[in-house]
Design an enzyme around this catalytic site. Sequence first.
Site, PDB file in Angstrom:
ATOM      1  N   TYR A 148       0.844  -1.206   0.000  1.00  0.00           N
ATOM      2  CA  TYR A 148       0.000   0.000   0.000  1.00  0.00           C
ATOM      3  C   TYR A 148       0.878   1.255   0.000  1.00  0.00           C
ATOM      4  CZ  TYR A 148       0.858  -0.102   5.065  1.00  0.00           C
ATOM      5  OH  TYR A 148       1.448  -0.146   6.289  1.00  0.00           O
ATOM      6  N   HIS A 182       3.220  -6.788   4.369  1.00  0.00           N
ATOM      7  CA  HIS A 182       3.719  -7.230   5.682  1.00  0.00           C
ATOM      8  C   HIS A 182       2.561  -7.521   6.624  1.00  0.00           C
ATOM      9  CE1 HIS A 182       3.201  -2.856   6.018  1.00  0.00           C
ATOM     10  NE2 HIS A 182       2.838  -3.114   7.259  1.00  0.00           N
TER      11      HIS A 182
END
Lengths: 179, 235
Positions: B145, B158
């Site tokens: 993102y 992550h």
Amino acid sequence: MKEKIQLQTPSQTIGPYFAYGLTPEQYNYDFPSLVDGNMVKNVHGNEVITITGIVYDGHGNPIDDAMLELWQNDGEHKRFGRYGTGTDKNNAFTFTTIKPKPIDGNAPFINVILFMRGQLLHSYTRIYFSDEVALNATDETLRSIPEERRETVVAKKEGESYVFNIHMQGDKETVFFKL
Amino acid sequence: MSSILNTGFDPEVQPPYLDTAYKSTILRAPSKPLIMPKKSLSDTTGPLFKDFNLGSLDHDLTKNAIKIAEPLGERIVVHGKVTNEKGQPIPHTLIEIWQANSAGRYVHKVDQHAAPIDPNFLGTGRCITDAEGNYKFYTIKPGAYPWGNHPNAWRPAHIHLSLFGNQISSRLITQMYFPNDPLFKYDPIFNAVPPKGRDLLVSTFDLNLTEPSFALGYRFNIVLRGHNATPFENQ
């Protein structure tokens, strides 16, 4: 025989989006919290104290995406609390707990672990209490802090609550500990 | 009580407080020297895990927020072992998990990224290690993102993980990454970790952990600070 030492897993920032994972009920997410700022759910009466404060950045602005954990143990009571600074209109945190008892003649205190976006590693500090004048004066850890910085880790009793503001930087920078 | 042998943050693998490439550290990193406190009983205080009531689906992020259907994205299962620096397992310790969805969007109200929210995915969960320090959870592989640190900044995919261990110094919040992410070299948060530590943040794909026709398997082992020989008695 020399034992093989494993390398520590590196720390990474808590980031700005922890609230629904770590403090969901406080922030009104649809997931139950394991823990919150009320550390005395089964305690009643006048031993309960409130600790409140604001975390300030290096420009003196309140930080609205920090998370604090309080850990305390005086041998009799172990308590643990957690609160995020994003729900109060002033970005204050509030904990209710009981004041720990002194151990071995040291001043009573509560451990604080502080996390926020912009910290790759969490910070450790301690909350001592302004109404423990005699024990604070002889406490080994407090005496190891330069005198002009000592009061940064002492919560001030104001009315019924203790006020403990945290300054990340500047003249009033809170003492952080190496743990 | 067990004897406590603290170890500090290892500067060879741990990031610093101040890293100017990660701009938010500039006003938030402590600037004065840290002070070594006298050891205290309170430093061995952990949360009382027996007081935590985990939900039956807390360890399965693919199911714990279903409203009408399965969440979208690549289903994965993450296995790992939690140990101290001597390699001794940390049993019965809590792991809290949060992450973006497969489109790279967090449900967090602060996240304004124009990617879809998945109504069937909250992106948070938790699990507890077993007697040998092993853990396992199911989730959806998160997407990358954008963020505002610098022009065209993107975080590599992550999963955030929060762990306690047995004492105040073993507390860890970290991020688990995925192998061979092309965004690694552009990410100041990943690169704030010294080179020797970076691989420790990257999970490994493992076909043996992959569940046929169901979920891809990844392994992510975690080493918490500390050497104490006996597990903390959390009573």
